[in-house]
Design a protein around this motif. Structure first.
Motif, PDB file in Angstrom:
ATOM      1  N   ALA A   1       0.471  -1.233  -0.579  1.00 18.88           N
ATOM      2  CA  ALA A   1      -0.419   0.373  -0.232  1.00 18.88           C
ATOM      3  C   ALA A   1       1.057   1.439  -0.127  1.00 18.88           C
ATOM      4  O   ALA A   1       1.879   0.692   0.647  1.00 18.88           O
ATOM      5  CB  ALA A   1      -0.708   0.310   1.078  1.00 18.88           C
ATOM      6  N   TYR A   2       0.414   2.615   0.339  1.00 17.71           N
ATOM      7  CA  TYR A   2       1.559   3.545   0.131  1.00 17.71           C
ATOM      8  C   TYR A   2      -0.407   4.879  -0.256  1.00 17.71           C
ATOM      9  O   TYR A   2      -0.972   4.410  -0.297  1.00 17.71           O
ATOM     10  CB  TYR A   2       1.944   3.629  -1.910  1.00 17.71           C
TER      11      TYR A   2
ATOM     12  N   PRO B   1       6.628   4.690 -11.236  1.00 21.30           N
ATOM     13  CA  PRO B   1       5.723   5.996 -10.310  1.00 21.30           C
ATOM     14  C   PRO B   1       4.595   5.521 -10.854  1.00 21.30           C
ATOM     15  O   PRO B   1       4.061   5.001 -11.439  1.00 21.30           O
ATOM     16  CB  PRO B   1       6.031   7.111 -11.402  1.00 21.30           C
ATOM     17  N   LEU B   2       3.841   5.430  -9.403  1.00 21.38           N
ATOM     18  CA  LEU B   2       2.251   5.082  -9.012  1.00 21.38           C
ATOM     19  C   LEU B   2       1.671   6.301  -8.006  1.00 21.38           C
ATOM     20  O   LEU B   2       2.414   7.202  -7.570  1.00 21.38           O
ATOM     21  CB  LEU B   2       2.654   4.188  -7.702  1.00 21.38           C
ATOM     22  N   SER B   3       0.985   7.145  -8.924  1.00 21.99           N
ATOM     23  CA  SER B   3       0.080   8.457  -8.448  1.00 21.99           C
ATOM     24  C   SER B   3      -1.359   7.956  -7.254  1.00 21.99           C
ATOM     25  O   SER B   3      -1.617   6.828  -7.720  1.00 21.99           O
ATOM     26  CB  SER B   3      -0.376   8.803  -9.465  1.00 21.99           C
ATOM     27  N   ALA B   4      -0.669   9.239  -7.044  1.00 22.70           N
ATOM     28  CA  ALA B   4      -2.212   8.480  -5.268  1.00 22.70           C
ATOM     29  C   ALA B   4      -3.497   9.144  -5.322  1.00 22.70           C
ATOM     30  O   ALA B   4      -3.804  10.123  -6.531  1.00 22.70           O
ATOM     31  CB  ALA B   4      -1.271   9.466  -4.530  1.00 22.70           C
ATOM     32  N   ASN B   5      -4.297   8.451  -5.490  1.00 25.61           N
ATOM     33  CA  ASN B   5      -5.870   8.966  -6.016  1.00 25.61           C
ATOM     34  C   ASN B   5      -6.231   8.449  -4.681  1.00 25.61           C
ATOM     35  O   ASN B   5      -7.480   7.708  -3.860  1.00 25.61           O
ATOM     36  CB  ASN B   5      -6.623   7.524  -6.423  1.00 25.61           C
ATOM     37  N   GLY B   6      -6.557   9.518  -3.608  1.00 23.32           N
ATOM     38  CA  GLY B   6      -6.998   9.160  -2.458  1.00 23.32           C
ATOM     39  C   GLY B   6      -6.222   9.142  -1.395  1.00 23.32           C
ATOM     40  O   GLY B   6      -5.308   9.651  -1.104  1.00 23.32           O
ATOM     41  N   GLN B   7      -7.306   8.354   0.100  1.00 22.70           N
ATOM     42  CA  GLN B   7      -6.293   8.100   0.902  1.00 22.70           C
ATOM     43  C   GLN B   7      -5.249   7.047   0.463  1.00 22.70           C
ATOM     44  O   GLN B   7      -4.361   7.272  -0.164  1.00 22.70           O
ATOM     45  CB  GLN B   7      -6.637   7.805   1.700  1.00 22.70           C
TER      46      GLN B   7
ATOM     47  N   PRO C   1      -1.231  -0.862 -10.013  1.00 23.11           N
ATOM     48  CA  PRO C   1      -1.798  -0.405  -8.967  1.00 23.11           C
ATOM     49  C   PRO C   1      -2.949  -0.482  -8.626  1.00 23.11           C
ATOM     50  O   PRO C   1      -4.080  -0.822  -9.340  1.00 23.11           O
ATOM     51  CB  PRO C   1      -2.018   1.386  -8.996  1.00 23.11           C
ATOM     52  N   ILE C   2      -4.082  -0.553  -7.454  1.00 24.80           N
ATOM     53  CA  ILE C   2      -5.289  -0.914  -6.936  1.00 24.80           C
ATOM     54  C   ILE C   2      -5.590   0.817  -6.833  1.00 24.80           C
ATOM     55  O   ILE C   2      -5.307   1.625  -5.509  1.00 24.80           O
ATOM     56  CB  ILE C   2      -5.549  -1.074  -6.154  1.00 24.80           C
ATOM     57  N   VAL C   3      -6.442   1.763  -7.172  1.00 23.76           N
ATOM     58  CA  VAL C   3      -6.542   3.297  -6.466  1.00 23.76           C
ATOM     59  C   VAL C   3      -7.488   2.992  -6.457  1.00 23.76           C
ATOM     60  O   VAL C   3      -9.476   3.135  -7.858  1.00 23.76           O
ATOM     61  CB  VAL C   3      -6.038   3.883  -7.701  1.00 23.76           C
ATOM     62  N   GLY C   4      -8.220   4.143  -5.656  1.00 22.64           N
ATOM     63  CA  GLY C   4      -9.884   4.879  -5.258  1.00 22.64           C
ATOM     64  C   GLY C   4     -10.144   5.587  -4.961  1.00 22.64           C
ATOM     65  O   GLY C   4      -8.264   5.890  -3.861  1.00 22.64           O
ATOM     66  N   PRO C   5     -10.802   7.081  -3.797  1.00 18.78           N
ATOM     67  CA  PRO C   5     -10.879   7.551  -3.137  1.00 18.78           C
ATOM     68  C   PRO C   5     -10.557   7.092  -1.810  1.00 18.78           C
ATOM     69  O   PRO C   5     -10.071   7.833  -0.671  1.00 18.78           O
ATOM     70  CB  PRO C   5     -11.774   8.907  -3.621  1.00 18.78           C
ATOM     71  N   ALA C   6     -10.671   6.533  -1.257  1.00 14.40           N
ATOM     72  CA  ALA C   6     -10.790   6.059   0.092  1.00 14.40           C
ATOM     73  C   ALA C   6      -9.262   4.880   0.351  1.00 14.40           C
ATOM     74  O   ALA C   6      -8.754   4.579  -0.622  1.00 14.40           O
ATOM     75  CB  ALA C   6     -12.409   4.927   0.511  1.00 14.40           C
ATOM     76  N   SER C   7      -9.287   3.912   1.543  1.00 15.45           N
ATOM     77  CA  SER C   7      -8.619   3.752   1.513  1.00 15.45           C
ATOM     78  C   SER C   7      -8.666   1.741   0.992  1.00 15.45           C
ATOM     79  O   SER C   7      -9.182   1.129   1.523  1.00 15.45           O
ATOM     80  CB  SER C   7      -7.952   3.539   3.106  1.00 15.45           C
ATOM     81  N   GLU C   8      -7.336   1.470  -0.126  1.00  9.23           N
ATOM     82  CA  GLU C   8      -7.442   0.396  -0.156  1.00  9.23           C
ATOM     83  C   GLU C   8      -5.945  -0.416   0.004  1.00  9.23           C
ATOM     84  O   GLU C   8      -4.757  -0.631   0.461  1.00  9.23           O
ATOM     85  CB  GLU C   8      -7.205  -0.352  -1.372  1.00  9.23           C
ATOM     86  N   SER C   9      -6.301  -1.505   1.480  1.00 10.01           N
ATOM     87  CA  SER C   9      -5.243  -2.212   1.815  1.00 10.01           C
ATOM     88  C   SER C   9      -4.362  -2.149   2.331  1.00 10.01           C
ATOM     89  O   SER C   9      -3.334  -1.967   2.177  1.00 10.01           O
ATOM     90  CB  SER C   9      -4.863  -3.081   0.952  1.00 10.01           C
ATOM     91  N   SER C  10      -4.684  -1.004   2.801  1.00 13.44           N
ATOM     92  CA  SER C  10      -3.967  -0.028   4.037  1.00 13.44           C
ATOM     93  C   SER C  10      -3.553  -0.685   4.998  1.00 13.44           C
ATOM     94  O   SER C  10      -3.464  -1.269   5.725  1.00 13.44           O
ATOM     95  CB  SER C  10      -4.329   1.349   5.159  1.00 13.44           C
TER      96      SER C  10
ATOM     97  N   ALA D   1      -6.128 -10.981  -2.396  1.00 12.89           N
ATOM     98  CA  ALA D   1      -7.412 -10.530  -1.746  1.00 12.89           C
ATOM     99  C   ALA D   1      -7.439  -8.994  -1.039  1.00 12.89           C
ATOM    100  O   ALA D   1      -6.638  -8.986   0.010  1.00 12.89           O
ATOM    101  CB  ALA D   1      -7.915 -11.668  -0.931  1.00 12.89           C
ATOM    102  N   VAL D   2      -7.374  -8.378  -1.110  1.00 13.29           N
ATOM    103  CA  VAL D   2      -7.456  -6.822  -0.897  1.00 13.29           C
ATOM    104  C   VAL D   2      -8.651  -5.844  -0.633  1.00 13.29           C
ATOM    105  O   VAL D   2      -9.806  -6.517  -1.227  1.00 13.29           O
ATOM    106  CB  VAL D   2      -6.641  -6.106  -2.104  1.00 13.29           C
ATOM    107  N   GLN D   3      -8.483  -5.386   0.684  1.00 13.49           N
ATOM    108  CA  GLN D   3      -9.666  -4.915   1.639  1.00 13.49           C
ATOM    109  C   GLN D   3      -9.473  -3.796   0.968  1.00 13.49           C
ATOM    110  O   GLN D   3      -9.364  -2.278   0.686  1.00 13.49           O
ATOM    111  CB  GLN D   3      -9.724  -4.414   2.568  1.00 13.49           C
ATOM    112  N   ILE D   4     -11.513  -3.249   0.409  1.00 15.98           N
ATOM    113  CA  ILE D   4     -11.216  -1.880  -0.645  1.00 15.98           C
ATOM    114  C   ILE D   4     -13.008  -0.760  -0.298  1.00 15.98           C
ATOM    115  O   ILE D   4     -13.512  -1.603   0.345  1.00 15.98           O
ATOM    116  CB  ILE D   4     -11.965  -2.348  -1.845  1.00 15.98           C
ATOM    117  N   GLY D   5     -12.095   0.599   0.364  1.00 16.21           N
ATOM    118  CA  GLY D   5     -12.864   0.825   0.895  1.00 16.21           C
ATOM    119  C   GLY D   5     -14.265   1.763   0.738  1.00 16.21           C
ATOM    120  O   GLY D   5     -15.389   2.488   0.713  1.00 16.21           O
ATOM    121  N   SER D   6     -14.034   1.655  -0.971  1.00 12.43           N
ATOM    122  CA  SER D   6     -14.935   2.162  -1.219  1.00 12.43           C
ATOM    123  C   SER D   6     -14.614   1.765  -3.086  1.00 12.43           C
ATOM    124  O   SER D   6     -13.963   0.997  -3.337  1.00 12.43           O
ATOM    125  CB  SER D   6     -14.598   3.722  -1.828  1.00 12.43           C
ATOM    126  N   THR D   7     -15.389   2.156  -4.001  1.00 12.53           N
ATOM    127  CA  THR D   7     -15.082   1.697  -5.296  1.00 12.53           C
ATOM    128  C   THR D   7     -13.781   2.068  -5.520  1.00 12.53           C
ATOM    129  O   THR D   7     -13.649   3.049  -5.989  1.00 12.53           O
ATOM    130  CB  THR D   7     -16.242   2.488  -6.138  1.00 12.53           C
TER     131      THR D   7
END
Length: 312
Positions: free
Chosen positions: A103-104, A114-120, A139-148, A164-170
């Protein structure tokens, strides 16, 4: 060393911040892959890249545990102050292929990509060849936390990384959408050796769904999770009273079935899986109250850990 005795111990000093080992996996020939976090420097023969101020980076090192020789060490770091890269689980194949979940937070560089952030917090899945060369970073990106902070699990096969990854939103991974069903969701992602996302499934839970564990039994895949709301799997509805746990079977195209439901009046959380033989899983769960496993009752008002075997 003889059974029950300690083997060799090796230490690499950290300076200027944390130096911790979080995950370890076996490599061919008795070597190990060590995945951890650092905030300054670590005394590996090949220096890790510097971490930006107020940030932390992750490292991956291949080590011979009998001699302490470090074959190579790679740093995964942020590109600016206050950025983080956190280690997640790693898995290897007998041939030495390595799959990694991490996670990042903020814009970072992972294995030179290079990976760009998208939210948390966002997440990534990486695969390395036996030589240590990078095959891909997805990358797995969304506005909330992904597998933090590594809230997930990963398998390595000769053909794919299965996570298997925890997803905080879409969120999106390889152009596919996961999550967004309510609360936190569990995404099951399969990526082939070329870095193509073969499938991205979402466990359909109305509450908070958390990853417990992931395990392969031959060519069958199983995920253990806990959940706080209604979950629909392959035509079966799971309805927890507080928080329950379950073991689900899945493949690259679908959620196949509910292999085991662990339900009760208390909370059933942190499920873990173990390989007993090619037809049997071991399943452990943390329970805080009466628990029913396939009609067998466990009545306790204390916090207990219950272990059962699941024949398949």
């Amino acid at each position: 060393p003889a059974t029950g005795t300690a083997g060799n111990a090796h230490k690499w000093d950290a300076a200027g911040g944390n130096g911790q080992g979080w995950e370890i996996a076996l490599l061919p020939g008795g070597a190990v892959a060590l995945h951890g976090i650092y905030g300054g420097s670590v005394g590996f023969p090949v220096p890790l890249p510097p971490v930006p101020s107020n940030g932390e980076g992750a490292y991956l090192a291949r080590i011979d545990p009998s001699t302490g020789v470090v074959a190579d060490s790679l740093g995964l770091v942020g590109n600016a102050a206050d950025t983080l890269v956190t280690p997640g689980p790693i898995a290897t194949t007998p041939s030495g292929e390595l799959c990694m979940l991490g996670a990042y937070e903020g814009d970072v560089t992972v294995f030179g990509m290079p990976l760009s952030a998208n939210g948390q917090f966002d997440a990534f899945i990486a695969r390395l060849a036996p030589s240590g060369s990078l095959r891909y970073v997805v990358p797995i990106v969304g506005p909330a936390s992904e597998s933090s902070f590594g809230n997930g699990a990963i398998l390595a096969t000769d053909a794919a990384c299965v996570a298997a990854v925890q997803i905080g939103s879409t969120a999106t991974v390889g152009g596919k959408s996961v999550g967004g069903r309510g609360g936190t969701d569990v995404a099951l992602i399969v990526i082939d050796n070329a870095g193509t996302v073969e499938s991205a499934l979402t466990v359909d839970g109305a509450g908070n769904d958390d990853v417990g564990d992931l395990l392969a039994l031959g060519d069958r895949w199983f995920v253990a999770l806990d959940y706080t709301g209604l979950v629909n799997v392959a035509g079966q509805t799971l309805n927890p009273s507080d928080a329950d746990a379950a073991v689900l079977e899945f493949d690259a195209t679908q959620l196949v079935s509910v292999a085991l439901e662990l339900s009760g009046a208390g909370s059933q959380t942190f499920p873990k899986l173990g390989h007993i033989d090619d037809a049997t899983l071991g399943v452990g769960v943390h329970s805080t109250g009466p628990l029913d496993i396939e009609g067998q009752a466990f009545d306790s008002t204390l916090q207990t850990f219950v272990l059962t075997a699941l024949g398949l």
